[in-house]
Scaffold this motif. Structure first.
Motif, PDB file in Angstrom:
ATOM      1  N   MET A 128      -0.826  44.662  -4.538  1.00  0.00           N
ATOM      2  CA  MET A 128      -0.366  45.611  -3.542  1.00  0.00           C
ATOM      3  C   MET A 128      -0.702  47.031  -4.018  1.00  0.00           C
ATOM      4  O   MET A 128      -0.426  47.387  -5.149  1.00  0.00           O
ATOM      5  N   ASN A 129      -1.309  47.803  -3.150  1.00  0.00           N
ATOM      6  CA  ASN A 129      -1.632  49.166  -3.564  1.00  0.00           C
ATOM      7  C   ASN A 129      -0.460  50.105  -3.253  1.00  0.00           C
ATOM      8  O   ASN A 129       0.562  49.689  -2.711  1.00  0.00           O
ATOM      9  N   GLU A 130      -0.618  51.349  -3.590  1.00  0.00           N
ATOM     10  CA  GLU A 130       0.480  52.317  -3.442  1.00  0.00           C
ATOM     11  C   GLU A 130       0.885  52.516  -1.987  1.00  0.00           C
ATOM     12  O   GLU A 130       2.064  52.687  -1.680  1.00  0.00           O
ATOM     13  N   THR A 131      -0.077  52.487  -1.090  1.00  0.00           N
ATOM     14  CA  THR A 131       0.222  52.689   0.334  1.00  0.00           C
ATOM     15  C   THR A 131       1.132  51.580   0.852  1.00  0.00           C
ATOM     16  O   THR A 131       2.063  51.851   1.624  1.00  0.00           O
ATOM     17  N   ALA A 132       0.906  50.366   0.454  1.00  0.00           N
ATOM     18  CA  ALA A 132       1.735  49.252   0.901  1.00  0.00           C
ATOM     19  C   ALA A 132       3.173  49.411   0.419  1.00  0.00           C
ATOM     20  O   ALA A 132       4.117  49.114   1.157  1.00  0.00           O
ATOM     21  N   TYR A 133       3.369  49.876  -0.797  1.00  0.00           N
ATOM     22  CA  TYR A 133       4.715  50.109  -1.312  1.00  0.00           C
ATOM     23  C   TYR A 133       5.421  51.203  -0.515  1.00  0.00           C
ATOM     24  O   TYR A 133       6.608  51.093  -0.207  1.00  0.00           O
ATOM     25  N   ILE A 134       4.700  52.252  -0.194  1.00  0.00           N
ATOM     26  CA  ILE A 134       5.276  53.357   0.572  1.00  0.00           C
ATOM     27  C   ILE A 134       5.659  52.890   1.977  1.00  0.00           C
ATOM     28  O   ILE A 134       6.755  53.175   2.460  1.00  0.00           O
ATOM     29  N   VAL A 135       4.779  52.146   2.622  1.00  0.00           N
ATOM     30  CA  VAL A 135       5.064  51.629   3.967  1.00  0.00           C
ATOM     31  C   VAL A 135       6.257  50.678   3.917  1.00  0.00           C
ATOM     32  O   VAL A 135       7.146  50.737   4.775  1.00  0.00           O
ATOM     33  N   ALA A 136       6.302  49.816   2.929  1.00  0.00           N
ATOM     34  CA  ALA A 136       7.426  48.884   2.795  1.00  0.00           C
ATOM     35  C   ALA A 136       8.737  49.639   2.587  1.00  0.00           C
ATOM     36  O   ALA A 136       9.778  49.266   3.154  1.00  0.00           O
ATOM     37  N   ALA A 137       8.715  50.697   1.803  1.00  0.00           N
ATOM     38  CA  ALA A 137       9.921  51.486   1.577  1.00  0.00           C
ATOM     39  C   ALA A 137      10.382  52.170   2.855  1.00  0.00           C
ATOM     40  O   ALA A 137      11.579  52.184   3.171  1.00  0.00           O
ATOM     41  N   TRP A 138       9.460  52.743   3.613  1.00  0.00           N
ATOM     42  CA  TRP A 138       9.812  53.396   4.880  1.00  0.00           C
ATOM     43  C   TRP A 138      10.367  52.379   5.870  1.00  0.00           C
ATOM     44  O   TRP A 138      11.361  52.651   6.561  1.00  0.00           O
ATOM     45  N   LEU A 139       9.722  51.218   5.968  1.00  0.00           N
ATOM     46  CA  LEU A 139      10.217  50.189   6.881  1.00  0.00           C
ATOM     47  C   LEU A 139      11.604  49.702   6.480  1.00  0.00           C
ATOM     48  O   LEU A 139      12.470  49.488   7.332  1.00  0.00           O
ATOM     49  N   GLY A 140      11.813  49.542   5.194  1.00  0.00           N
ATOM     50  CA  GLY A 140      13.134  49.133   4.715  1.00  0.00           C
ATOM     51  C   GLY A 140      14.195  50.173   5.013  1.00  0.00           C
ATOM     52  O   GLY A 140      15.313  49.849   5.417  1.00  0.00           O
TER      53      GLY A 140
END
Length: 44
Positions: A1-13
């Motif tokens: 998982m790249n950094e963008t996916a972590y950021i998107v997952a955090a925002w969605l959460g």
């Protein structure tokens, strides 16, 4: 998982949690409005 996916997952959460909390508060308020007598409803 790249950094963008972590950021998107955090925002969605975050937004998902806030939306779930808002829905819970609204349901709780609607249930409370059924229990409280009409003359005691200060928010109406």
């Amino acid at each position: 998982m790249n950094e963008t996916a972590y950021i998107v997952a955090a925002w969605l959460g975050t937004f998902g949690s806030v939306a779930a909390y808002a829905a819970w508060i609204i349901r709780r308020g609607r249930r409370a409005s059924e229990v409280v007598a009409e003359q005691d409803r200060r928010w109406m």
